[in-house]
Design a protein around this motif. Structure first.
Motif, mmCIF file in Angstrom:
data_model
loop_
_atom_site.group_PDB
_atom_site.id
_atom_site.type_symbol
_atom_site.label_atom_id
_atom_site.label_comp_id
_atom_site.label_asym_id
_atom_site.label_seq_id
_atom_site.Cartn_x
_atom_site.Cartn_y
_atom_site.Cartn_z
ATOM 1 N N LYS A 48 0.838 -1.187 0.000
ATOM 2 C CA LYS A 48 0.000 0.000 0.000
ATOM 3 C C LYS A 48 0.875 1.240 0.000
ATOM 4 O O LYS A 48 1.851 1.326 0.751
ATOM 5 N N LEU A 49 0.493 2.196 -0.835
ATOM 6 C CA LEU A 49 1.264 3.427 -0.974
ATOM 7 C C LEU A 49 1.038 4.331 0.234
ATOM 8 O O LEU A 49 -0.106 4.620 0.599
ATOM 9 N N VAL A 50 2.140 4.765 0.872
ATOM 10 C CA VAL A 50 2.034 5.635 2.042
ATOM 11 C C VAL A 50 2.594 7.021 1.781
ATOM 12 O O VAL A 50 2.327 7.954 2.556
ATOM 13 N N HIS A 51 3.364 7.180 0.682
ATOM 14 C CA HIS A 51 3.939 8.501 0.411
ATOM 15 C C HIS A 51 4.371 8.570 -1.042
ATOM 16 O O HIS A 51 4.797 7.569 -1.644
ATOM 17 N N SER A 52 4.246 9.762 -1.633
ATOM 18 C CA SER A 52 4.647 9.997 -3.011
ATOM 19 C C SER A 52 5.333 11.349 -3.101
ATOM 20 O O SER A 52 4.854 12.337 -2.538
ATOM 21 N N SER A 53 6.447 11.375 -3.807
ATOM 22 C CA SER A 53 7.199 12.619 -3.982
ATOM 23 C C SER A 53 7.588 12.770 -5.440
ATOM 24 O O SER A 53 8.191 11.858 -6.031
ATOM 25 N N ALA A 54 7.227 13.911 -6.057
ATOM 26 C CA ALA A 54 7.502 14.139 -7.474
ATOM 27 C C ALA A 54 8.934 14.591 -7.681
ATOM 28 O O ALA A 54 9.505 15.317 -6.865
ATOM 29 N N GLY A 55 9.525 14.148 -8.789
ATOM 30 C CA GLY A 55 10.876 14.557 -9.151
ATOM 31 C C GLY A 55 10.858 15.735 -10.099
ATOM 32 O O GLY A 55 9.833 16.406 -10.278
ATOM 33 N N GLU A 56 11.988 15.965 -10.719
ATOM 34 C CA GLU A 56 12.113 17.097 -11.629
ATOM 35 C C GLU A 56 11.643 16.731 -13.032
ATOM 36 O O GLU A 56 11.571 15.554 -13.399
ATOM 37 N N GLY A 57 11.358 17.751 -13.816
ATOM 38 C CA GLY A 57 11.005 17.563 -15.217
ATOM 39 C C GLY A 57 9.540 17.214 -15.406
ATOM 40 O O GLY A 57 8.831 16.785 -14.478
ATOM 41 N N HIS A 58 9.067 17.381 -16.639
ATOM 42 C CA HIS A 58 7.669 17.101 -16.984
ATOM 43 C C HIS A 58 7.589 16.297 -18.270
ATOM 44 O O HIS A 58 6.695 16.510 -19.086
ATOM 45 N N SER A 59 8.500 15.374 -18.442
ATOM 46 C CA SER A 59 8.526 14.554 -19.642
ATOM 47 C C SER A 59 7.996 13.157 -19.329
ATOM 48 O O SER A 59 8.491 12.473 -18.429
ATOM 49 N N VAL A 60 6.970 12.745 -20.075
ATOM 50 C CA VAL A 60 6.406 11.398 -19.954
ATOM 51 C C VAL A 60 6.455 10.760 -21.333
ATOM 52 O O VAL A 60 5.817 11.240 -22.278
ATOM 53 N N LEU A 61 7.222 9.703 -21.455
ATOM 54 C CA LEU A 61 7.403 9.008 -22.729
ATOM 55 C C LEU A 61 7.791 10.002 -23.826
ATOM 56 O O LEU A 61 7.235 10.005 -24.925
ATOM 57 N N LYS A 62 8.750 10.882 -23.467
ATOM 58 C CA LYS A 62 9.327 11.879 -24.352
ATOM 59 C C LYS A 62 8.329 12.952 -24.793
ATOM 60 O O LYS A 62 8.583 13.684 -25.755
ATOM 61 N N GLN A 63 7.210 13.033 -24.092
ATOM 62 C CA GLN A 63 6.248 14.096 -24.361
ATOM 63 C C GLN A 63 6.182 15.014 -23.143
ATOM 64 O O GLN A 63 6.188 14.538 -22.001
ATOM 65 N N THR A 64 6.104 16.299 -23.361
ATOM 66 C CA THR A 64 5.997 17.253 -22.266
ATOM 67 C C THR A 64 4.552 17.312 -21.785
ATOM 68 O O THR A 64 3.626 17.581 -22.558
ATOM 69 N N VAL A 65 4.374 17.026 -20.502
ATOM 70 C CA VAL A 65 3.040 16.995 -19.900
ATOM 71 C C VAL A 65 3.061 17.895 -18.677
ATOM 72 O O VAL A 65 3.844 17.673 -17.743
ATOM 73 N N ALA A 66 2.212 18.895 -18.646
ATOM 74 C CA ALA A 66 2.254 19.893 -17.574
ATOM 75 C C ALA A 66 1.855 19.318 -16.227
ATOM 76 O O ALA A 66 2.415 19.705 -15.187
ATOM 77 N N ASN A 67 0.895 18.410 -16.203
ATOM 78 C CA ASN A 67 0.378 17.916 -14.923
ATOM 79 C C ASN A 67 1.047 16.622 -14.469
ATOM 80 O O ASN A 67 0.506 15.884 -13.629
ATOM 81 N N ALA A 68 2.201 16.293 -15.000
ATOM 82 C CA ALA A 68 2.925 15.082 -14.602
ATOM 83 C C ALA A 68 4.416 15.384 -14.530
ATOM 84 O O ALA A 68 4.900 16.361 -15.099
ATOM 85 N N HIS A 69 5.137 14.538 -13.812
ATOM 86 C CA HIS A 69 6.576 14.698 -13.658
ATOM 87 C C HIS A 69 7.302 13.503 -14.268
ATOM 88 O O HIS A 69 6.724 12.430 -14.479
ATOM 89 N N SER A 70 8.575 13.706 -14.515
ATOM 90 C CA SER A 70 9.372 12.671 -15.166
ATOM 91 C C SER A 70 9.667 11.490 -14.251
ATOM 92 O O SER A 70 9.966 10.387 -14.734
ATOM 93 N N SER A 71 9.610 11.701 -12.962
ATOM 94 C CA SER A 71 9.889 10.617 -12.015
ATOM 95 C C SER A 71 9.151 10.876 -10.709
ATOM 96 O O SER A 71 8.791 12.030 -10.394
ATOM 97 N N TYR A 72 8.947 9.793 -9.967
ATOM 98 C CA TYR A 72 8.309 9.871 -8.648
ATOM 99 C C TYR A 72 9.016 8.880 -7.728
ATOM 100 O O TYR A 72 9.369 7.760 -8.138
ATOM 101 N N THR A 73 9.214 9.295 -6.478
ATOM 102 C CA THR A 73 9.723 8.376 -5.459
ATOM 103 C C THR A 73 8.544 7.931 -4.618
ATOM 104 O O THR A 73 7.869 8.753 -3.980
ATOM 105 N N LEU A 74 8.280 6.634 -4.632
ATOM 106 C CA LEU A 74 7.092 6.069 -3.992
ATOM 107 C C LEU A 74 7.499 5.213 -2.800
ATOM 108 O O LEU A 74 8.485 4.464 -2.852
ATOM 109 N N SER A 75 6.732 5.323 -1.725
ATOM 110 C CA SER A 75 6.988 4.558 -0.500
ATOM 111 C C SER A 75 5.790 3.650 -0.227
ATOM 112 O O SER A 75 4.658 4.137 -0.111
ATOM 113 N N TRP A 76 6.068 2.369 -0.128
ATOM 114 C CA TRP A 76 5.013 1.376 0.124
ATOM 115 C C TRP A 76 5.297 0.653 1.448
ATOM 116 O O TRP A 76 6.446 0.545 1.899
#
Length: 385
Positions: A352-380
């Motif tokens: 179960k996910l207990v924490h999420s932290s967004a990384g830098e950048g806004h590239s998803v599958l080489k597309q620039t997406v304003a409401n998403a980040h290139s990476s996330y650090t997830l804690s389960w």
């Protein structure tokens, strides 16, 4: 009578011969039943009694035994009679009880394996919008990884080994510090870290403060031990706070699908998490940190399908969205659906996910997406351990 008088002796002989001829067939039949019945162990044995009735022979059935299996070859024969019947009955009961106990043990083991989070195939999820759609798939996965599924009253933040109700500052990751989720004080705490960029320093500090036996895996670390399994995996035997360095990385392919590796190959060797745990003699990893540089999706899939996650209590991992990842291919919407299927597989294994932290950048599958980040650090946290 006068006619037979001259031949009295011959007539007497004829009458006696006729009687004997009448008695021979029943006698032969009885003899055949007794002899053949004793030679056929698989046939139900019939005990026959002979009675004289009206000058003839009658057969009466005394008992019919239930059908039994033939004895094994080489089994010594028992004394015939009642003792044999009792011995066979006792032996049959013991065999039946032993077989039943063996079956029950197997059934209980199978149920236990099913009850635990055992091997399972990755289930590909349905399309978010009922049909391929990049936007729908992206919105679903971003919504999923940014919404914690469990609230913790006490947490461990990076670099701190003392639980607190909330982190002093925004954190990249958090460990749930509920009493029932932390290792018992009288048991060895085990922590693994897979990182090549030094981003695990705070994690190592936290688990060291908890007194864990720590193992760091980095194939680029020149200070780590040798490049094959025999030398590169050695436990520190539960020494709390001591860090063991291993020049090794995580593998996601089954052994039969791996390319042959030669000794001395640059980058060392790679093994599955299950192989590493077995080599180190660890049944449980209490804390695991992983930054696998886009290899996490296939590694996660391996953990799901191999059933390894049942032995991991806390997982902190960085997921990369800027490209599909190692050995992941397909159209963009197919890749997003695959990622979401992997995350659902983790949840099905008890995480179960207990924490999420967004990384830098806004590239998803080489597309620039304003409401998403290139990476996330997830804690389960694993709620099934």
């Amino acid at each position: 009578m006068r006619t037979c008088a001259p031949w009295r002796g011959r007539c007497g002989v004829s009458l006696r011969s006729g009687v004997l001829l009448l008695l021979i067939p029943p006698f032969l039949l009885a003899l055949q039943l007794l002899v053949v019945g004793s030679l056929l162990p698989g046939v139900a044995r019939v005990w026959m009694g002979l009675e004289e009735r009206d000058g003839g022979v009658a057969f009466s059935v005394i008992s019919i035994e239930p059908k039994r299996s033939s004895p094994h070859r080489g089994t010594p024969s028992r004394r015939p009679g009642v003792a044999e019947e009792e011995a066979e009955m006792d032996d049959g009961q013991r065999r039946g009880e032993g077989a039943r106990a063996y079956e029950d043990e197997n059934e209980m083991h199978a149920r236990q394996v099913r009850k635990e989070v055992g091997p399972r195939a990755l289930e590909v999820q349905l399309w978010a919008a009922g049909e391929p759609s990049f936007t729908a798939e992206l919105n679903r996965i971003i919504s999923y990884i940014t919404r914690p599924q469990m609230n913790c009253s006490k947490v461990l933040s990076p670099g701190r080994a003392q639980p607190a109700q909330s982190p002093a500052a925004p954190a990249h990751w958090l460990l749930c510090a509920e009493d029932w989720l932390l290792p018992a004080t009288h048991k060895t705490c085990v922590a693994y870290s897979f990182s090549m960029d030094g981003g695990d320093a705070d994690f190592l500090k936290t688990v060291s403060g908890l007194g864990c036996e720590i193992h760091c895996f980095d194939p680029s670390n020149s200070n780590a031990s040798g490049g094959h399994l025999g030398n590169s995996l050695a436990s520190n035997h539960g020494d709390g706070g001591v860090v063991s360095q291993h020049k090794m990385w995580l593998e996601w392919r089954a052994p039969k699908k791996r390319a042959h590796k030669r000794r001395g190959n640059p980058g060392g060797v790679s093994q599955t998490l299950a192989d590493i745990m077995a080599a180190l003699g660890h049944h449980t990893v209490h804390f695991l940190y992983a930054d696998l540089l886009s290899g996490e999706w296939r590694v996660f899939q391996n953990w799901i399908e191999a059933g390894t996650l049942q032995n991991v209590h806390h997982l902190v991992a960085k997921v990369h969205l800027q490209w599909a990842g190692f050995e992941v291919a397909g159209r963009d919407e197919e890749v997003l659906r695959y990622w979401f299927s992997v995350l659902q597989g983790l949840q099905a294994c008890g995480l179960k996910l207990v924490h999420s932290s967004a990384g830098e950048g806004h590239s998803v599958l080489k597309q620039t997406v304003a409401n998403a980040h290139s990476s996330y650090t997830l804690s389960w946290v694993n709620t099934r351990h």
